[in-house]
Design a protein around this motif. Structure first.
Motif, PDB file in Angstrom:
ATOM      1  N   ASN A 227       0.842  -0.939  -0.231  1.00 21.25           N
ATOM      2  CA  ASN A 227      -0.157   0.210  -0.379  1.00 21.25           C
ATOM      3  C   ASN A 227       1.296   1.262  -0.346  1.00 21.25           C
ATOM      4  N   ARG A 228       1.877   0.846  -0.477  1.00 17.27           N
ATOM      5  CA  ARG A 228       2.496   2.300   0.308  1.00 17.27           C
ATOM      6  C   ARG A 228       2.578   3.626   1.333  1.00 17.27           C
ATOM      7  N   HIS A 229       2.560   2.697   2.463  1.00 23.07           N
ATOM      8  CA  HIS A 229       2.487   3.397   3.436  1.00 23.07           C
ATOM      9  C   HIS A 229       3.003   4.482   3.747  1.00 23.07           C
ATOM     10  N   SER A 230       4.631   3.817   4.131  1.00 24.81           N
ATOM     11  CA  SER A 230       6.321   5.215   4.255  1.00 24.81           C
ATOM     12  C   SER A 230       5.624   6.323   3.419  1.00 24.81           C
ATOM     13  N   MET A 231       5.627   6.110   2.079  1.00 23.75           N
ATOM     14  CA  MET A 231       5.434   7.025   0.971  1.00 23.75           C
ATOM     15  C   MET A 231       4.108   8.135   1.326  1.00 23.75           C
ATOM     16  N   LYS A 232       2.967   7.296   1.527  1.00 25.37           N
ATOM     17  CA  LYS A 232       1.649   8.086   1.855  1.00 25.37           C
ATOM     18  C   LYS A 232       1.941   8.874   2.941  1.00 25.37           C
ATOM     19  N   LEU A 233       2.876   8.548   4.252  1.00 26.09           N
ATOM     20  CA  LEU A 233       2.853   9.042   5.285  1.00 26.09           C
ATOM     21  C   LEU A 233       3.951  10.239   5.155  1.00 26.09           C
ATOM     22  N   LEU A 234       4.803   9.958   4.274  1.00 24.90           N
ATOM     23  CA  LEU A 234       5.588  10.920   3.730  1.00 24.90           C
ATOM     24  C   LEU A 234       5.041  12.241   3.404  1.00 24.90           C
ATOM     25  N   CYS A 235       4.517  12.287   2.086  1.00 22.90           N
ATOM     26  CA  CYS A 235       3.805  12.813   1.630  1.00 22.90           C
ATOM     27  C   CYS A 235       2.596  13.782   1.592  1.00 22.90           C
ATOM     28  N   ARG A 236       1.724  12.517   2.720  1.00 22.76           N
ATOM     29  CA  ARG A 236       0.797  14.070   3.428  1.00 22.76           C
ATOM     30  C   ARG A 236       1.268  14.513   4.712  1.00 22.76           C
ATOM     31  N   PHE A 274      -2.790   2.935   8.402  1.00 19.24           N
ATOM     32  CA  PHE A 274      -2.961   2.893   7.674  1.00 19.24           C
ATOM     33  C   PHE A 274      -2.410   1.243   8.588  1.00 19.24           C
ATOM     34  N   GLU A 275      -1.682   1.342   9.872  1.00 23.08           N
ATOM     35  CA  GLU A 275      -2.014  -0.178  10.783  1.00 23.08           C
ATOM     36  C   GLU A 275      -3.183  -0.750  10.936  1.00 23.08           C
ATOM     37  N   GLU A 276      -3.895  -0.248  10.914  1.00 21.15           N
ATOM     38  CA  GLU A 276      -5.179  -0.653  10.395  1.00 21.15           C
ATOM     39  C   GLU A 276      -5.348  -1.092   9.172  1.00 21.15           C
ATOM     40  N   GLU A 277      -4.962  -0.144   7.840  1.00 20.99           N
ATOM     41  CA  GLU A 277      -5.618  -1.385   6.496  1.00 20.99           C
ATOM     42  C   GLU A 277      -3.778  -1.738   6.725  1.00 20.99           C
ATOM     43  N   ALA A 278      -2.872  -2.749   7.053  1.00 25.85           N
ATOM     44  CA  ALA A 278      -1.973  -3.071   7.461  1.00 25.85           C
ATOM     45  C   ALA A 278      -1.963  -4.328   7.876  1.00 25.85           C
ATOM     46  N   ASP A 279      -3.335  -4.598   8.849  1.00 21.19           N
ATOM     47  CA  ASP A 279      -3.578  -5.461   9.531  1.00 21.19           C
ATOM     48  C   ASP A 279      -4.892  -6.278   8.710  1.00 21.19           C
ATOM     49  N   MET A 280      -5.452  -5.154   8.409  1.00 21.88           N
ATOM     50  CA  MET A 280      -6.840  -6.110   7.120  1.00 21.88           C
ATOM     51  C   MET A 280      -6.407  -6.950   6.167  1.00 21.88           C
ATOM     52  N   ASP A 281      -5.479  -6.144   5.545  1.00 21.84           N
ATOM     53  CA  ASP A 281      -4.323  -6.356   3.859  1.00 21.84           C
ATOM     54  C   ASP A 281      -4.441  -8.147   4.343  1.00 21.84           C
ATOM     55  N   GLY A 282      -3.318  -7.790   5.698  1.00 24.02           N
ATOM     56  CA  GLY A 282      -2.518  -8.920   6.070  1.00 24.02           C
ATOM     57  C   GLY A 282      -3.104 -10.392   6.876  1.00 24.02           C
ATOM     58  N   LEU A 283      -4.705  -9.805   7.480  1.00 24.78           N
ATOM     59  CA  LEU A 283      -4.883 -11.408   7.420  1.00 24.78           C
ATOM     60  C   LEU A 283      -6.052 -11.947   5.896  1.00 24.78           C
ATOM     61  N   GLN A 284      -6.289 -10.559   5.164  1.00 25.42           N
ATOM     62  CA  GLN A 284      -6.841 -11.020   4.198  1.00 25.42           C
ATOM     63  C   GLN A 284      -5.726 -12.159   3.260  1.00 25.42           C
ATOM     64  N   MET A 285      -4.062 -11.476   3.807  1.00 23.80           N
ATOM     65  CA  MET A 285      -2.993 -12.359   2.718  1.00 23.80           C
ATOM     66  C   MET A 285      -3.224 -13.791   3.236  1.00 23.80           C
ATOM     67  N   MET A 286      -3.463 -13.729   5.348  1.00 22.29           N
ATOM     68  CA  MET A 286      -3.252 -15.206   5.491  1.00 22.29           C
ATOM     69  C   MET A 286      -4.190 -16.182   4.988  1.00 22.29           C
ATOM     70  N   ILE A 287      -5.677 -15.490   4.949  1.00 21.13           N
ATOM     71  CA  ILE A 287      -6.764 -16.285   4.603  1.00 21.13           C
ATOM     72  C   ILE A 287      -6.496 -16.992   2.962  1.00 21.13           C
ATOM     73  N   ASP A 288      -5.932 -16.057   2.189  1.00 21.92           N
ATOM     74  CA  ASP A 288      -5.625 -16.599   0.828  1.00 21.92           C
ATOM     75  C   ASP A 288      -4.634 -17.488   1.447  1.00 21.92           C
ATOM     76  N   ASN A 289      -4.030 -17.663   1.950  1.00 20.32           N
ATOM     77  CA  ASN A 289      -2.378 -18.613   1.743  1.00 20.32           C
ATOM     78  C   ASN A 289      -3.735 -19.920   3.018  1.00 20.32           C
TER      79      ASN A 289
END
Lengths: 354, 327
Positions: A227-236, A274-289
């Motif tokens: 999700n390019r969170h570091s870049m988004k945080l930097l730009c914001r 962003f942390e919450e988004e990473a948690d959610m995407d991460g969960l989805q990835m776990m489910i996909d695996n």
């Protein structure tokens, strides 16, 4: 035509001359008659008029050292009326003479509009800026950060190789699998660098009980990269900082400090989002695996034990662990998944723990 | 009693005149100017800054009077905008040079160039801002002026900076006084000449005393330290016309400065900064009503001697370096 007494300074000396002044509306000029009988006239469009105290000061703009002071109320009224009807007065003076109530209203509106732009417009603009920036830029910045961070760390090459082979068993949500480095440290922590590196501190691995926790960690961190969170945080943050310095820097220090602190709180809020988004995407990835997403819950419980300081949520970079565990539970309940067996992951995990 | 008439007349005792310095600024009016400036600066993303500054100065000069005649500031936003652009270009050159040396892999020379560049902008800013600000200030149509020489200021400034560096900053007190003596000594008010006679040693001990007493008294003495600084800045200033003179005399009191600053702080905090305009007018009012002027110069007989100067680059370089005007 009414004539007024004026004090005249000729721009040559500070000597005061007494003059008679008349306003000639027909020719649109100001006539000045000296005691010597000499006369001069200034065209109304060429004069600048200011009122300070009981004095009306008039000077030609092409030679502002020449000036006329008139202390009669009638003159003030007449010249103001004339400037008004001929519209030489200008929008600026209307604004400046609008009165305290209007000024307070303007101040509050500027603050309100600034806050609204800051809150709703800036994040959008910053995110858009990130989507325009090529990912190669993330890599360049990330490599720089990574090189600097790793400089003072001791890399555990054995564990690094093991976690790498662990990661190869997983299907990542990023285009490329992340680069993994394990460093020796007593601190329980891990983070993602924009160029795709994930750095894991060895103590965190030591405290994990099962392989699904490691899967949870890797999927959380790789979601940050995706999700390019570091870049988004930097730009914001950069956009927020620029905006605040433009709007507040010229006003005064205390406002600038208040705005700066608001910016920091806002930035922490982004970070939690962003942390919450990473948690959610991460969960989805776990489910996909087909990995049990409860691993995420276990991971956070472990982290909670390790970092047992309870800061209020609004000054924290991460959501509170209890909040995280709660929304993870809800996500798990609402998802359809089938946790499979992963003997290979388990085997590598046991080697890592050795 | 005939002999009295026959005696030679005593040397003409010059009558001592008192001059009135007054400030008529009102927080509410100044608030309007500050707020409109703020609105326009925000709308134009900062480009209005030079015009905003001109408006502020025009107001503050215009509400200050000497012997019932107001001062005027004639500088315009357009002049300062041009200066602003030039100042930005100058800064861009310093930064570009720095990065050029970095790119050439000569970081040491790059850093030297960078600091040297900034240091050499200081005399430029002082000289330029005094020339501009003074020539755009008038009283009864008579221009102020600055007759300092830029090359001379550069030489002196770098000599003083060198001494300051090798004495680990101790010479800084002498630097401050030498600079003030030079700069204010070159200020003209029509045919009148300003003079400042500060002594580095006195200024040094004044600050050492102020610093340690402030620590011992847990900061309370700081207001009396300010008073002593104010006295030192004011009492050493004078205006000359041949052998005629106007002396400056401070009547400030430490307790009053304490009251002024505490109330300023409270205004700032309780208005969340919006009361800034009142702080400026209160402070200006205090300063100007606590300077007494007396002497034997006739202010009705000044003549126009200074030429106009409209290049505001130095003024804007000073703004970008963020240091206040000295006078």
């Amino acid at each position: 035509m009414e004539s007024f007494h004026g004090e005249f300074y000729d721009g040559q000396s500070s000597r005061k001359y007494n003059v008679r002044v008349t306003i000639d509306e027909l020719n649109n000029e100001l006539n000045i008659v000296h005691e010597t009988g000499e006369e001069e006239s200034w065209a109304i469009p060429d004069i600048r008029v200011t009122h300070t105290g009981d004095v009306t000061e008039v000077r030609p703009h092409y030679y502002p050292e020449k000036l006329l002071h008139i202390r009669e109320n009638n003159f003030r009224k007449e010249i103001r009326g004339l400037l008004h009807t001929k519209n030489y007065d200008g929008w600026y003076h209307k604004l400046v003479y609008a009165g305290l109530a209007v000024h307070i209203l303007i101040a509050l509106s500027v603050m309100g509009i600034a806050a609204a732009v800051y809150w709703w417009v800036l994040p959008e603009v910053a995110e858009h800026a990130v989507s325009i920036l090529p990912e190669a830029y993330d890599h360049q910045v990330g490599t720089n950060i990574y090189d600097n961070m790793i400089l003072y760390e001791e890399i555990d090459s054995g564990k690094t190789a093991l976690v790498k082979s662990f990661a190869e068993e997983l299907k990542f949500n990023t285009e490329r699998s992340p680069e993994i480095t394990v460093v020796t440290s007593k601190e329980q922590n891990a983070f993602a660098v924009p160029d795709g590196h994930i750095i894991i501190y060895s103590a965190l691995l030591q405290h994990m009980d099962s392989y699904d926790e490691l899967v949870a960690l890797l999927s959380h961190e790789s979601s940050h990269i995706k999700n390019r969170h570091s870049m988004k945080l930097l730009c914001r943050n950069l956009a927020g900082y620029l905006f605040i310095s433009i709007v507040f820097s010229d006003v005064n220090s205390i406002m600038a400090i208040l705005a700066d602190n608001a910016n920091t709180l806002r930035s922490l809020q982004y970070s939690r989002g962003f942390e919450e988004e990473a948690d959610m995407d991460g969960l989805q990835m776990m489910i996909d695996n087909n990995v049990d997403p409860e691993g995420m819950t276990k991971l956070f419980k472990q982290l909670k034990k390790a970092h047992d300081v309870s800061l209020p949520a609004f000054i924290s970079t991460h959501p509170l662990t209890d909040q995280r565990i709660e929304y993870i539970r809800k996500k798990i309940e609402s998802s359809q998944f089938k946790a499979g067996d992963h003997p290979q992951l388990e085997k590598i995990f046991n080697e890592i723990k050795k | 009693m005939d002999n009295i008439i026959l005696d030679p007349p005593p040397p003409a005792a010059k009558p001592l005149t008192h001059y009135n310095l007054n400030f008529h600024g009102q927080g509410g009016k100044y608030f309007g100017i500050v707020i409109i400036n703020w609105l326009l600066t925000a709308i134009t993303l900062g480009l209005y800054y030079p015009w905003a500054k001109a408006r502020k100065l025009q107001y503050l000069y215009g509400v200050t009077d000497l012997n019932e005649s107001r001062f005027s500031f004639h500088g315009t936003g357009a002049e300062m905008f041009k200066g602003f652009i030039k100042a930005i270009l100058i800064f861009a050159i310093v930064f570009a040079g720095f990065f050029l040396f970095l790119w050439l892999r000569m970081p040491f020379i790059g850093i030297l160039f960078f600091y040297g560049g900034f240091l050499s902008l200081i005399p430029l800013a002082i000289h330029g801002s005094y020339r501009y600000r003074m020539s755009r200030t008038t009283w009864r149509g008579i221009r102020f002026g600055y007759r300092g020489n830029r090359g001379e200021l550069y030489k002196k400034f770098f000599k003083w900076i060198f001494f300051t560096i090798i004495t680990f900053g101790i010479y800084g007190a002498w630097l401050a006084m030498n600079l003030r003596n030079y700069v204010l000594g070159n200020v003209r008010f029509g045919n009148l000449e300003f003079k400042y006679k500060g002594v580095g040693g006195d200024f040094f001990w004044l600050n050492i005393k102020g610093y340690f007493l402030s620590i011992i008294t847990l900061g309370i003495y700081i207001f009396w330290w300010y008073k002593e600084l104010f006295d030192y800045y004011v009492n050493n200033l004078s205006i000359h016309d041949g052998d005629r003179v106007i002396h400056f005399n401070s009547t400030a009191r430490g307790g009053q400065i304490f009251g002024l600053l505490i109330v300023n702080l409270l205004i700032l905090i309780f208005t969340l900064g919006l009361g800034y305009a009142w702080i400026v007018t209160r402070t200006m009012n205090y300063i100007l009503t606590h300077i007494e002027l007396s002497g034997d110069i006739n202010l009705d007989q000044l003549s126009q001697t200074e030429t106009p100067y409209t290049d505001a680059t130095g003024e804007d370089v000073g703004d970008l370096l963020d240091f206040g005007f000295v006078i």
